[in-house]
Design an enzyme around this catalytic site. Structure first.
Site, short mmCIF file in Angstrom:
data_model
loop_
_atom_site.label_atom_id
_atom_site.label_comp_id
_atom_site.label_asym_id
_atom_site.label_seq_id
_atom_site.Cartn_x
_atom_site.Cartn_y
_atom_site.Cartn_z
N GLY A 157 1.52 4.77 3.70
CA GLY A 157 2.51 3.94 3.01
C GLY A 157 3.61 4.75 2.37
O GLY A 157 4.80 4.43 2.49
N TYR A 198 -15.44 -2.56 8.62
CA TYR A 198 -14.06 -2.08 8.73
C TYR A 198 -13.48 -2.39 10.11
O TYR A 198 -12.35 -2.87 10.24
CB TYR A 198 -14.02 -0.59 8.45
CG TYR A 198 -12.64 0.04 8.50
CD1 TYR A 198 -11.73 -0.19 7.47
CD2 TYR A 198 -12.27 0.87 9.56
CE1 TYR A 198 -10.48 0.40 7.50
CE2 TYR A 198 -11.02 1.46 9.59
CZ TYR A 198 -10.13 1.22 8.56
OH TYR A 198 -8.88 1.80 8.59
N SER A 205 -6.17 -0.01 13.10
CA SER A 205 -6.95 1.23 13.26
C SER A 205 -7.49 1.32 14.68
O SER A 205 -7.66 0.31 15.37
CB SER A 205 -8.12 1.23 12.27
OG SER A 205 -9.06 2.23 12.59
N GLY A 250 0.81 -1.21 0.00
CA GLY A 250 0.00 0.00 0.00
C GLY A 250 0.84 1.26 0.00
O GLY A 250 0.51 2.24 0.66
N ALA A 251 1.92 1.25 -0.78
CA ALA A 251 2.88 2.36 -0.75
C ALA A 251 2.36 3.61 -1.43
O ALA A 251 2.96 4.68 -1.29
CB ALA A 251 4.20 1.94 -1.39
N SER A 252 1.25 3.52 -2.17
CA SER A 252 0.72 4.72 -2.82
C SER A 252 -0.22 5.50 -1.90
O SER A 252 -0.62 6.62 -2.23
CB SER A 252 -0.03 4.34 -4.10
OG SER A 252 -1.15 3.52 -3.82
#
Length: 240
Positions: free
Chosen positions: A15, A148, A135, A9-11
């Site tokens: 991330g 979620y 989270s 999830g680097a974008s």
């Protein structure tokens, strides 16, 4: 010796900031993304100034094929950071099977499959560490975010149980649990709602991605060598 970290999830906001932080510390990086290739291209160009190796991997982690693609791209690994995820807002009784399956695959099944198959490469490395970005809702639960919250709670259970199983192998497993953070995930809320949220937070503001990234960096570092199975709440005192 070169050290390699996989950022899933680097974008995303957290991330990308984690990638910047680790690159500044000399980590070589695998940058996973699914969409937003332009963000990854810009991020790679920015990070290459640190004289490190960067390998970009595009994969859809809502599907098993995405896991396989990532695994086939990894040759050496010392750390895994799983920041990938999507929120889901709505009444529990209105959710359908497709939404549940998507969230399950993205938040729980894919990280489990990835970690299961990467343990052999991590085992025995001096720096071996895994960090999942959960989270605050995985800790406390939230109405209208039942799906979620459930997925993020499952990530915390994964951290607590897996950490015990692999501790003797020299692999540490931890999580961070951010509260409200200035990322695109907050774009679904109106300015009025965001103001209400910040007024509830004792510190009076939302968190910044770099504040989450610094905590992740700490959990990957030798300074946290005796920390495993823990969930660090980064929420400005919200819901403590």
């Amino acid at each position: 010796m070169k050290k390699f970290a996989l950022i899933i999830g680097a974008s995303g906001g957290i991330g990308a900031e984690t990638a910047r932080t680790l690159a500044g510390q000399g980590w070589n990086l695998y940058l996973h993304y699914y969409l937003n290739s332009d963000i990854i291209d810009d991020l790679k160009a920015e990070l290459l100034s640190n004289d490190i190796e960067i390998h970009c991997i595009q994969a859809d982690l809502s599907k098993k094929e995405g896991v396989t693609k990532i695994l086939n791209s990894i040759f050496k690994i010392d750390a895994v950071v799983y920041t990938c995820g999507e929120s889901h807002y709505g009444l529990f009784e209105d959710m359908n099977d497709k939404e549940m399956d998507f969230m399950w695959n993205l938040h729980v099944k894919s990280p489990m499959l990835l970690l299961q198959r990467l343990l052999a490469k991590l085992r025995g490395n001096d720096l071996a560490s895994i960090v999942l970005v959960s989270s605050i809702w995985g800790q406390t639960g939230a109405s209208c975010e039942v799906l979620y919250s459930t997925m993020k709670g499952a990530q915390i259970s994964l951290v607590k149980s897996l950490s015990k199983e692999v501790a003797r192998s020299g692999i540490r497993v931890n999580a961070v649990a951010p509260g409200a953070v200035h990322t695109n995930m907050m774009n679904q809320f109106t300015d009025e709602v965001i103001l209400e949220i910040t007024e509830e937070i004792p510190m009076g503001r939302m968190g910044q991605p770099h504040e989450i990234a610094e905590s992740i960096s700490f959990l990957l570092s030798p300074q946290s060598s005796y920390i495993t199975g823990q969930v660090i709440a980064i929420n400005g005192g919200w819901y403590t």
